[in-house]
Design an enzyme around this catalytic site. Structure first.
Site, PDB file in Angstrom:
ATOM      1  N   TYR A  72      76.221  -3.232   5.755  1.00 43.25           N
ATOM      2  CA  TYR A  72      76.252  -4.124   4.599  1.00 43.25           C
ATOM      3  C   TYR A  72      74.899  -4.780   4.384  1.00 43.25           C
ATOM      4  CZ  TYR A  72      76.347  -8.296   7.592  1.00 43.25           C
ATOM      5  OH  TYR A  72      76.021  -9.278   8.483  1.00 43.25           O
ATOM      6  N   ARG A  87      66.316  -1.659   4.015  1.00 41.60           N
ATOM      7  CA  ARG A  87      67.082  -1.923   5.249  1.00 41.60           C
ATOM      8  C   ARG A  87      68.448  -1.250   5.188  1.00 41.60           C
ATOM      9  NH1 ARG A  87      68.063  -8.001   7.088  1.00 41.60           N
ATOM     10  NH2 ARG A  87      69.450  -7.948   5.288  1.00 41.60           N
ATOM     11  N   HIS A  89      88.102   8.945  16.347  1.00 45.49           N
ATOM     12  CA  HIS A  89      86.785   8.325  16.523  1.00 45.49           C
ATOM     13  C   HIS A  89      85.675   9.184  15.912  1.00 45.49           C
ATOM     14  CE1 HIS A  89      89.045   5.785  19.140  1.00 45.49           C
ATOM     15  NE2 HIS A  89      87.995   5.108  19.534  1.00 45.49           N
ATOM     16  N   LYS A 122      72.581  -3.303  10.478  1.00 47.25           N
ATOM     17  CA  LYS A 122      73.368  -4.368   9.839  1.00 47.25           C
ATOM     18  C   LYS A 122      74.795  -3.849   9.662  1.00 47.25           C
ATOM     19  CE  LYS A 122      72.811  -8.069   6.429  1.00 47.25           C
ATOM     20  NZ  LYS A 122      73.028  -9.209   7.330  1.00 47.25           N
ATOM     21  N   GLU A 136      68.004 -13.830  18.693  1.00 45.64           N
ATOM     22  CA  GLU A 136      68.133 -14.336  17.318  1.00 45.64           C
ATOM     23  C   GLU A 136      69.317 -15.294  17.285  1.00 45.64           C
ATOM     24  OE1 GLU A 136      69.153 -11.223  14.488  1.00 45.64           O
ATOM     25  OE2 GLU A 136      70.418 -10.207  15.952  1.00 45.64           O
ATOM     26  N   LEU A 180      68.281  -8.208  14.354  1.00 48.47           N
ATOM     27  CA  LEU A 180      68.260  -7.677  12.992  1.00 48.47           C
ATOM     28  C   LEU A 180      66.895  -7.968  12.356  1.00 48.47           C
ATOM     29  CD1 LEU A 180      70.274  -6.396  10.868  1.00 48.47           C
ATOM     30  CD2 LEU A 180      70.152  -8.635   9.779  1.00 48.47           C
TER      31      LEU A 180
HETATM   32  C1  LIG Z   1      72.441 -11.254  13.132  1.00 47.13           C
HETATM   33  C2  LIG Z   1      71.532 -11.606  11.991  1.00 47.13           C
HETATM   34  N1  LIG Z   1      70.229 -11.766  12.222  1.00 47.13           N
HETATM   35  C3  LIG Z   1      69.372 -12.097  11.244  1.00 47.13           C
HETATM   36  C4  LIG Z   1      69.819 -12.303   9.936  1.00 47.13           C
HETATM   37  C5  LIG Z   1      68.838 -12.686   8.863  1.00 47.13           C
HETATM   38  O1  LIG Z   1      68.587 -11.600   7.984  1.00 47.13           O
HETATM   39  P1  LIG Z   1      68.225 -11.863   6.456  1.00 47.13           P
HETATM   40  O2  LIG Z   1      67.020 -12.742   6.473  1.00 47.13           O
HETATM   41  O3  LIG Z   1      67.928 -10.523   5.908  1.00 47.13           O
HETATM   42  O4  LIG Z   1      69.415 -12.515   5.843  1.00 47.13           O
HETATM   43  C6  LIG Z   1      71.175 -12.133   9.645  1.00 47.13           C
HETATM   44  C7  LIG Z   1      71.661 -12.337   8.284  1.00 47.13           C
HETATM   45  O5  LIG Z   1      72.803 -12.530   8.017  1.00 47.13           O
HETATM   46  C8  LIG Z   1      72.058 -11.775  10.694  1.00 47.13           C
HETATM   47  O6  LIG Z   1      73.375 -11.601  10.465  1.00 47.13           O
END
Ligand SMILES: Cc1ncc(COP(=O)(O)O)c(C=O)c1O
Length: 283
Positions: A31, A50, A100, A145, A177, A201
């Site tokens: 997503y 992305r 699966h 993502k 993160e 991410l």
């Molecule tokens: C796990 C994670 N890390 C980082 C981010 C930040 O990404 P972005 O700046 O593209 O929203 C998100 C955004 O929802 C996230 O779910």
């Protein structure tokens, strides 16, 4: 509220997906969340790039070329009144007998919706938000993502249960993160953040922060950030598409720096607002 499902625009309440959709059964999909300012998607090319990387990583063919995605997103925005929106788009592997292993050439399911973009409140900007540390217990492909967000959901709830806005995740003694955000620390005027890897991410907002720092002469290092550095930081920030950049001013019940959003946060926040007004182009 109008959403998009497999080529059709329809009321959200009428959108239905078969129960054998692999998104429902396995969380087998990816997503994006794209902020929209003044009816224009922000950093759309970054989000679509992305999306392509996520789809490639899980071997789903991209159902649309970039230009088609942009048309669909513009059409979805047009169905909503708010000038600032948050567009959610989601591609799953499609509908198949539960197994699966996946059949080849399945038609992916495409779903999109838009909500009003709720920006951080002035109180959150003035006072910052509360963070708690937690062990990063997710898998080793956090760069995808994926809609399979169970670990992130549990980590966010852990933060909420502790009265916090975000969990600051540590793996083997190092910062990764947040549960739904990237994290930056500042020490003695230098911004530090973990480099991109399979453990986090690659945030679109993260890239914006790197660009703004470089363009404005703010020292920034992408490198391993130890737990001790997180705890000893002068400033901590979280960044995401919907929360932009926010200061974390309390961590595990202790003040971060002097407990108020710091000067480098204020500078970066102002630069970010300028970039938004310029529709994502460097000012
Ligand atoms: C796990 C994670 N890390 C980082 C981010 C930040 O990404 P972005 O700046 O593209 O929203 C998100 C955004 O929802 C996230 O779910």
């Amino acid at each position: 509220m109008i959403c998009h499902l497999n080529g059709e625009f329809l009321p959200l309440a009428e959108a239905k997906v078969p129960v054998l959709d692999r998104g429902f059964i396995f969380g087998d999909g990816v997503y994006e969340v794209i902020p929209v300012y003044g009816r224009k998607p922000f950093r759309i090319d970054g989000h679509l790039a992305r999306l392509q990387r996520s789809l490639d990583a899980i071997r789903i063919r991209n159902p649309h070329a970039g230009i088609r995605w942009k048309q669909l997103i513009d059409e979805l925005i047009g169905h909503h009144e708010n000038n600032d929106q948050s567009v959610y788009l989601h591609v799953t592997r499609g509908v198949a007998k539960r197994d699966h292993g996946f059949p080849k050439d399945l038609a992916p399911t495409v779903f999109m919706m838009s909500n009003p973009l709720v920006m951080p409140s002035s109180e959150q900007l003035e006072r910052g938000v509360v963070g708690v540390t937690a062990t990063d217990n997710r898998w080793f492909r956090c760069d995808i993502k994926s809609t399979a967000l169970l670990a992130n959901v549990l980590l966010r709830q852990l933060a909420i249960d502790a009265g916090a806005a975000e969990a600051v995740l540590l793996r083997d003694g190092f910062l990764t993160e947040g549960s739904a955000a990237n994290i930056f620390a500042v020490k003695s005027g230098v911004i530090v953040t973990p480099a991109k890897s399979h453990l986090l991410l690659p945030g679109i907002t993260y890239d914006v922060i790197l660009e703004l720092a470089a363009q404005n002469g703010l020292p920034l290092e992408q490198r391993d950030v130890s737990e001790a550095e997180v705890r000893g930081a002068d400033e901590l920030w979280l960044t995401s598409a919907t929360r932009e950049v926010l200061a974390i001013t309390t961590l595990d019940g202790r003040p971060v720096g002097n407990g108020a959003p710091g000067p480098i946060f204020r500078r970066m926040h102002a630069l970010f607002q300028g970039l938004k007004r310029a529709n994502g182009e460097p000012t």
